[in-house]
Scaffold this motif. Structure first.
Motif, PDB file in Angstrom:
ATOM      1  N   ARG A 578       0.927  -1.206   0.142  1.00 45.79           N
ATOM      2  CA  ARG A 578      -0.049   0.072  -0.147  1.00 45.79           C
ATOM      3  C   ARG A 578       0.889   1.090  -0.161  1.00 45.79           C
ATOM      4  O   ARG A 578       0.547   2.233  -0.561  1.00 45.79           O
ATOM      5  CB  ARG A 578      -0.937   0.225   1.103  1.00 45.79           C
ATOM      6  CG  ARG A 578      -1.671   1.267   1.497  1.00 45.79           C
ATOM      7  CD  ARG A 578      -2.874   1.408   0.173  1.00 45.79           C
ATOM      8  NE  ARG A 578      -3.393   2.440   0.342  1.00 45.79           N
ATOM      9  CZ  ARG A 578      -4.426   2.846  -0.735  1.00 45.79           C
ATOM     10  NH1 ARG A 578      -4.235   2.599  -2.027  1.00 45.79           N
ATOM     11  NH2 ARG A 578      -5.079   4.279  -0.352  1.00 45.79           N
ATOM     12  N   ALA A 579       2.000   1.240   0.770  1.00 47.57           N
ATOM     13  CA  ALA A 579       2.979   2.326   0.767  1.00 47.57           C
ATOM     14  C   ALA A 579       3.435   2.612  -0.492  1.00 47.57           C
ATOM     15  O   ALA A 579       3.876   3.772  -0.932  1.00 47.57           O
ATOM     16  CB  ALA A 579       3.929   2.007   1.617  1.00 47.57           C
ATOM     17  N   VAL A 580       3.781   1.389  -1.428  1.00 46.15           N
ATOM     18  CA  VAL A 580       4.355   1.523  -2.599  1.00 46.15           C
ATOM     19  C   VAL A 580       3.263   2.739  -3.582  1.00 46.15           C
ATOM     20  O   VAL A 580       3.710   3.288  -4.472  1.00 46.15           O
ATOM     21  CB  VAL A 580       4.428   0.254  -3.311  1.00 46.15           C
ATOM     22  CG1 VAL A 580       4.887   0.439  -4.800  1.00 46.15           C
ATOM     23  CG2 VAL A 580       5.393  -0.467  -2.843  1.00 46.15           C
ATOM     24  N   VAL A 581       2.109   2.567  -3.371  1.00 43.71           N
ATOM     25  CA  VAL A 581       1.056   3.240  -4.006  1.00 43.71           C
ATOM     26  C   VAL A 581       0.855   4.570  -3.549  1.00 43.71           C
ATOM     27  O   VAL A 581       0.824   5.616  -4.358  1.00 43.71           O
ATOM     28  CB  VAL A 581      -0.399   2.443  -4.068  1.00 43.71           C
ATOM     29  CG1 VAL A 581      -1.568   3.361  -4.482  1.00 43.71           C
ATOM     30  CG2 VAL A 581      -0.341   1.067  -4.774  1.00 43.71           C
ATOM     31  N   THR A 582       0.936   4.798  -2.255  1.00 46.17           N
ATOM     32  CA  THR A 582       0.641   6.199  -1.711  1.00 46.17           C
ATOM     33  C   THR A 582       1.897   6.983  -1.747  1.00 46.17           C
ATOM     34  O   THR A 582       1.724   8.098  -1.730  1.00 46.17           O
ATOM     35  CB  THR A 582       0.118   6.058  -0.210  1.00 46.17           C
ATOM     36  OG1 THR A 582       0.859   5.189   0.671  1.00 46.17           O
ATOM     37  CG2 THR A 582      -1.113   5.040  -0.189  1.00 46.17           C
ATOM     38  N   ASP A 583       2.968   6.436  -1.341  1.00 43.78           N
ATOM     39  CA  ASP A 583       4.145   7.119  -1.175  1.00 43.78           C
ATOM     40  C   ASP A 583       5.401   6.800  -1.942  1.00 43.78           C
ATOM     41  O   ASP A 583       6.369   7.263  -2.004  1.00 43.78           O
ATOM     42  CB  ASP A 583       4.773   7.234   0.458  1.00 43.78           C
ATOM     43  CG  ASP A 583       3.470   7.589   1.295  1.00 43.78           C
ATOM     44  OD1 ASP A 583       2.921   8.738   1.155  1.00 43.78           O
ATOM     45  OD2 ASP A 583       3.158   6.726   2.158  1.00 43.78           O
ATOM     46  N   GLY A 584       5.191   5.554  -2.701  1.00 40.53           N
ATOM     47  CA  GLY A 584       6.476   5.089  -3.324  1.00 40.53           C
ATOM     48  C   GLY A 584       6.601   5.059  -4.751  1.00 40.53           C
ATOM     49  O   GLY A 584       5.890   5.940  -5.608  1.00 40.53           O
ATOM     50  N   THR A 585       7.024   3.844  -5.603  1.00 41.90           N
ATOM     51  CA  THR A 585       7.421   3.981  -7.026  1.00 41.90           C
ATOM     52  C   THR A 585       5.963   3.640  -7.731  1.00 41.90           C
ATOM     53  O   THR A 585       6.080   4.240  -9.053  1.00 41.90           O
ATOM     54  CB  THR A 585       8.214   2.822  -7.424  1.00 41.90           C
ATOM     55  OG1 THR A 585       7.537   1.529  -6.935  1.00 41.90           O
ATOM     56  CG2 THR A 585       9.710   3.110  -6.723  1.00 41.90           C
ATOM     57  N   ALA A 586       4.936   3.464  -7.193  1.00 39.13           N
ATOM     58  CA  ALA A 586       3.722   3.200  -8.035  1.00 39.13           C
ATOM     59  C   ALA A 586       2.650   4.507  -7.844  1.00 39.13           C
ATOM     60  O   ALA A 586       1.671   4.547  -8.579  1.00 39.13           O
ATOM     61  CB  ALA A 586       2.922   1.977  -7.774  1.00 39.13           C
TER      62      ALA A 586
END
Length: 650
Positions: A578-586
């Protein structure tokens, strides 16, 4: 001796047998068993030889044996490869002295031929009678006659067979929606006889442009290189639903011909082609391997599931069996055709077409896969045309790059680490003399001591490699198995798959590379979609395509892994993704995707021989998706936009 007399004698034999049984039941001492009858043994040997078609050991004279072999092939040749048979001795006479032949003993036997015609419970049976003789206590020899082979053959009659066709079974998708069926279609192309030679290229280009071909000139070149009277097919569309083809515009082109045809086809010409395959004229290899069931000119499955399940789908054509002598033919048996059985799959027509639309036109091998975590159903699996018919989506073997970091994260969590633990993300890291670095453009704000969750969100290579001593290659393989990854080509699922490989032994640079999904780690897009589905479901999800109880049981059995995923572990993995979507590469490529707060993802880039594979996995609601390009700039930049297109924007 007539068959009627033979049956009377057989009845008497049955009565005698019953009498013996009665004696046994009353407690009286049974008569001792009679020794085997050599004349009956000879009749049985002949019956066995007629069953197998190998008359080399039959109880015949040398001359009769050669004649019998020749006549059996001549009379039964068309029927033998199509229908299995048995020949049994159903009665035999007592031994008697041959009339007008001193010292020659004789016996008679009745044989029954039974042909087990495929597709029907009604066997074709008929009787035959054989005369056996023995001289001076010598071996019993059967007297050969063409009539032993079939009734009413006469001097030159042979068995002929006409085999009809059966309706081919449909391939069904989710909720039994018809995907592939016999459709009335138009073959659309340039007919060079319709126009003068100076119009061939112009009209071919016009047709290719009307059909929105990526390379109209390539089709025009095909037209120009064909014969002067050629009809060069550009595409094939269902008559009732031509899809995006503007039929009015097509018909306005002077050189276009629309040829009506019927063929097994989906909603588009190449719908799920790399998985479902196609139906076409039987190849010599298929004919040779069919034991006569398939003849030249027959249409059968020649690739994919159409080939793998051809026997089920093809059905059984009706047989008409006749005795033919010269120009005269008399029917002796017929059977009705048995239509093919449908093949049920889990594919969702709309999602499959969406996936195909996304990879359509890509000039590199690519794949899009969608799985329903709650059921394991494979909803879509499409490969680009650049895959050249190979199912990149389900069979590709590629380094998964940073999408594999969810596996590494699971192994680290099991080693005792938590998402809040600090790890060191440096620009580079040297392992055994080899320098590793992060991807180009890695954010400076995430360099230094960061949490393990941020390392996953920003996909820091060096941070994960820095804790490589926390876990072994065996730990990685165990974590991968907990997410359904590493089973290779699992044949138990009823369709060609490759579910990845993860080494159990690796050290030094290979172990370090394995933590970021490179080195010896390999996966298919299907396998990585399965990883995402397993994280969503909280247990191993094995992708099911052929919808049957057998394969669902096989998928269920695959949940039994050395270390099962726990709900706590699954929750932490989902939190990191979820962090990849909200704050990361996605966060960039998926910014506009419909998100109810449960969208999770992981990007991936894998280097190979100077190029890069681009990956992304994601879960949206009850759908896990993997997008892969064999060559792409990076996961977020190349696979990300395709993922956003597939998931849909709000």
């Amino acid at each position: 001796m007539s068959i009627e007399t033979a049956l009377l004698r057989r009845s008497a034999a049955i009565v005698a047998t019953a009498s013996l049984l009665l004696v046994a039941c009353t407690g009286e001492d049974p008569e001792p068993e009679e020794a085997a009858s050599p004349e009956l043994d000879a009749a049985a040997a002949l019956a066995e030889a007629l069953t197998t078609g190998d008359l080399a050991g039959a109880p015949l004279t040398d001359d009769d044996r050669a004649l019998a072999t020749e006549q059996a092939e001549e009379v039964l040749g068309e029927l033998t490869p199509l229908v299995p048979r048995t020949v049994e001795v159903t009665w035999s006479s007592s031994v008697y002295e041959e009339e007008e032949a001193d010292g020659v003993m004789a016996a008679d036997a009745a044989l029954t031929w039974t042909w087990d015609v495929p597709g029907t419970d009604e066997e074709w049976t008929y009787p035959a009678s054989v005369h056996l003789t023995s001289t001076d206590d010598g071996p019993w020899i059967a007297q050969w006659s063409r009539d032993l082979l079939a009734p009413d053959l006469g001097e030159d009659g042979v068995i002929t067979v006409e085999q009809g066709s059966a309706e081919r079974g449909d391939i069904l998708g989710r909720d039994d929606e018809v995907l592939i069926t016999d459709r009335e279609v138009f073959q659309i192309g340039i007919d060079k006889t319709y126009i003068d030679a100076d119009q061939w290229e112009e009209d071919a280009l016009a047709l290719a442009e009307a059909l929105e071909f990526d390379d109209p000139q390539a089709y025009a070149d095909r037209v120009l290189s064909a014969g002067e009277r050629a009809f060069v097919v550009a595409t094939v569309v269902p008559q009732d639903d031509p899809g995006d083809v503007d039929m009015e515009a097509v018909r306005e082109i002077e050189g276009v011909n629309l040829v009506t045809d019927e063929r097994q086809q989906g909603p588009t010409q190449y719908f799920a082609y790399s998985i479902l395959g196609r139906v076409g004229e039987a190849t010599s290899e298929i004919i040779d391997g069919s034991d006569g069931a398939i003849q030249q000119g027959d249409h059968v499955g020649v690739a994919g599931l159409q080939l793998a399940y051809d026997e089920q789908l093809r059905g059984i054509g009706g047989l008409t069996i006749s005795v033919t002598s010269g120009e005269e033919s008399s029917e002796v048996y017929s059977s009705e055709p048995v239509d093919g059985e449908p093949l049920r799959t889990t594919l969702d027509r709309d999602l499959q077409q969406r996936a195909e639309g996304i990879v359509d036109g890509l000039d590199v091998p690519a794949g899009v896969v969608a799985i329903e975590p709650s059921t394991g159903n494979l909803l879509a699996a499409s490969s680009s045309a650049a895959s050249n018919g190979w199912s990149t989506a389900t069979l590709g073997q590629y380094a998964p790059g940073s999408t594999f970091k969810v596996v590494t994260l699971l192994a680290l969590l099991r080693s005792g680490m938590s998402l809040d633990d600090s790890v060191s993300c440096t620009d580079t890291l040297t392992v055994n003399g080899r320098e590793f670095s992060n991807y180009p453009g890695y954010p400076e704000s995430s360099i230094g001591d960061i949490t393990l969750e941020e390392a996953i969100a920003q996909s820091c290579n060096t941070a994960l490699m820095s804790v490589r001593d926390q876990i072994t290659a065996a730990d990685l393989a165990d974590a991968a198995a907990s997410l359904g990854l590493g089973r290779g080509d699992d044949a138990s699922l009823g369709y060609p798959v490759w579910l990845g490989s993860v080494p159990t032994e690796a050290e030094g640079t290979l172990h370090a590379a394995g933590l970021i999904g490179q080195g010896q780690v390999l996966a298919s897009p299907l396998a990585m979609a399965g990883v995402a589905a397993s994280i969503s479901a909280g247990h191993v999800v094995t992708p099911i395509l052929v919808d049957s109880e057998e394969y669902r049981e096989a998928a269920e059995a695959a949940r039994e892994v050395p270390t099962a995923l726990t709900e706590t572990e699954a929750t932490l993995l989902r939190q990191a993704m979820r962090a990849v979507v909200t704050d990361g590469t996605a966060s960039g490529p998926l910014a506009d995707v419909t998100d109810d707060g449960d969208l999770i993802a992981k990007t991936g880039t894998a280097e190979y021989d100077g190029g890069t594979h681009a990956w992304m996995i994601a879960v949206q609601g009850d759908m896990a998706v993997a997008v892969f390009l064999e060559e792409g700039s990076d996961g977020a930049g190349a696979a990300g936009p395709l993922m956003a297109q597939f998931l849909g924007t709000s």
